[in-house]
Design a protein around this motif. Structure first.
Motif, short mmCIF file in Angstrom:
data_model
loop_
_atom_site.label_atom_id
_atom_site.label_comp_id
_atom_site.label_asym_id
_atom_site.label_seq_id
_atom_site.Cartn_x
_atom_site.Cartn_y
_atom_site.Cartn_z
N VAL A 177 9.67 -80.47 -70.42
CA VAL A 177 9.12 -81.53 -69.58
C VAL A 177 9.55 -82.89 -70.13
O VAL A 177 9.95 -83.78 -69.37
CB VAL A 177 7.58 -81.43 -69.48
N MET A 178 9.53 -83.05 -71.45
CA MET A 178 9.97 -84.31 -72.05
C MET A 178 11.44 -84.55 -71.79
O MET A 178 11.86 -85.68 -71.48
CB MET A 178 9.67 -84.31 -73.55
N LEU A 213 6.88 -91.63 -61.28
CA LEU A 213 7.71 -90.82 -62.17
C LEU A 213 6.96 -89.56 -62.57
O LEU A 213 7.53 -88.46 -62.55
CB LEU A 213 8.11 -91.62 -63.41
N ASN A 214 5.70 -89.70 -62.91
CA ASN A 214 4.90 -88.53 -63.29
C ASN A 214 4.81 -87.53 -62.14
O ASN A 214 4.93 -86.32 -62.37
CB ASN A 214 3.50 -88.95 -63.74
N GLY A 256 4.68 -95.89 -63.69
CA GLY A 256 4.98 -94.53 -64.11
C GLY A 256 4.32 -93.45 -63.28
O GLY A 256 4.65 -92.28 -63.42
N ARG A 315 11.90 -85.69 -68.24
CA ARG A 315 11.54 -87.11 -68.13
C ARG A 315 12.65 -88.00 -68.69
O ARG A 315 12.98 -89.03 -68.12
CB ARG A 315 10.23 -87.39 -68.87
N LEU A 332 15.45 -88.31 -66.21
CA LEU A 332 15.11 -89.22 -65.12
C LEU A 332 15.15 -90.67 -65.57
O LEU A 332 15.41 -91.57 -64.77
CB LEU A 332 13.74 -88.88 -64.55
N LEU A 333 14.90 -90.91 -66.83
CA LEU A 333 14.90 -92.27 -67.36
C LEU A 333 16.28 -92.68 -67.90
O LEU A 333 16.42 -93.77 -68.46
CB LEU A 333 13.85 -92.41 -68.46
N THR A 340 9.15 -80.05 -62.45
CA THR A 340 8.77 -79.09 -63.49
C THR A 340 8.38 -77.76 -62.87
O THR A 340 8.66 -76.70 -63.43
CB THR A 340 7.61 -79.65 -64.34
N VAL A 367 8.21 -85.80 -61.88
CA VAL A 367 8.39 -84.85 -62.99
C VAL A 367 7.54 -83.61 -62.76
O VAL A 367 8.01 -82.49 -62.96
CB VAL A 367 8.04 -85.51 -64.35
N ASP A 368 6.31 -83.80 -62.31
CA ASP A 368 5.45 -82.65 -62.03
C ASP A 368 6.06 -81.74 -60.97
O ASP A 368 6.07 -80.52 -61.11
CB ASP A 368 4.06 -83.11 -61.58
N ASP A 380 6.45 -77.88 -73.04
CA ASP A 380 6.30 -79.34 -73.17
C ASP A 380 7.61 -80.02 -73.52
O ASP A 380 7.89 -81.13 -73.05
CB ASP A 380 5.24 -79.68 -74.22
#
Length: 88
Positions: A42-43, A23-24, A20, A46, A49-50, A31, A27-28, A39
């Motif tokens: 951001v979820m 992925l993080n 992950g 994610r 992307l998933l 974002t 995403v950062d 938040d």
């Protein structure tokens, strides 16, 4: 692990370079391109992307072609991304 978020969270908290991590980082980076994100956005990013992971899991045992799985993932990701920044 998908069905047990507590187990997944415990593994993520154990440190080290995990799958992950990339992925993080992605995403950062993405974002930062979303003005006035929160938040929840951001979820949702994610989740978009998933979406390929979700499509593969949903296709299990159904004999779906790769093209169908990818199309379903793209459709889900597009719907999710279209909701970023939108509040009802």
């Amino acid at each position: 692990m998908t069905a047990n978020p507590l187990l997944l969270r415990g593994l993520a908290d154990s440190g080290g370079d995990r799958i992950g991590t990339a992925l993080n980082a992605l995403v950062d980076a993405l974002t930062d391109l979303v003005p006035e994100h929160d938040d929840e956005d951001v979820m949702v990013l994610r989740m978009a992307l998933l979406s390929i992971n979700a499509a593969v899991a949903a296709a299990a045992g159904r004999g779906a072609s790769d093209a169908t799985i990818i199309a379903a993932a793209e459709r889900a990701a597009s719907a999710l991304l279209g909701s970023i920044g939108a509040r009802s």
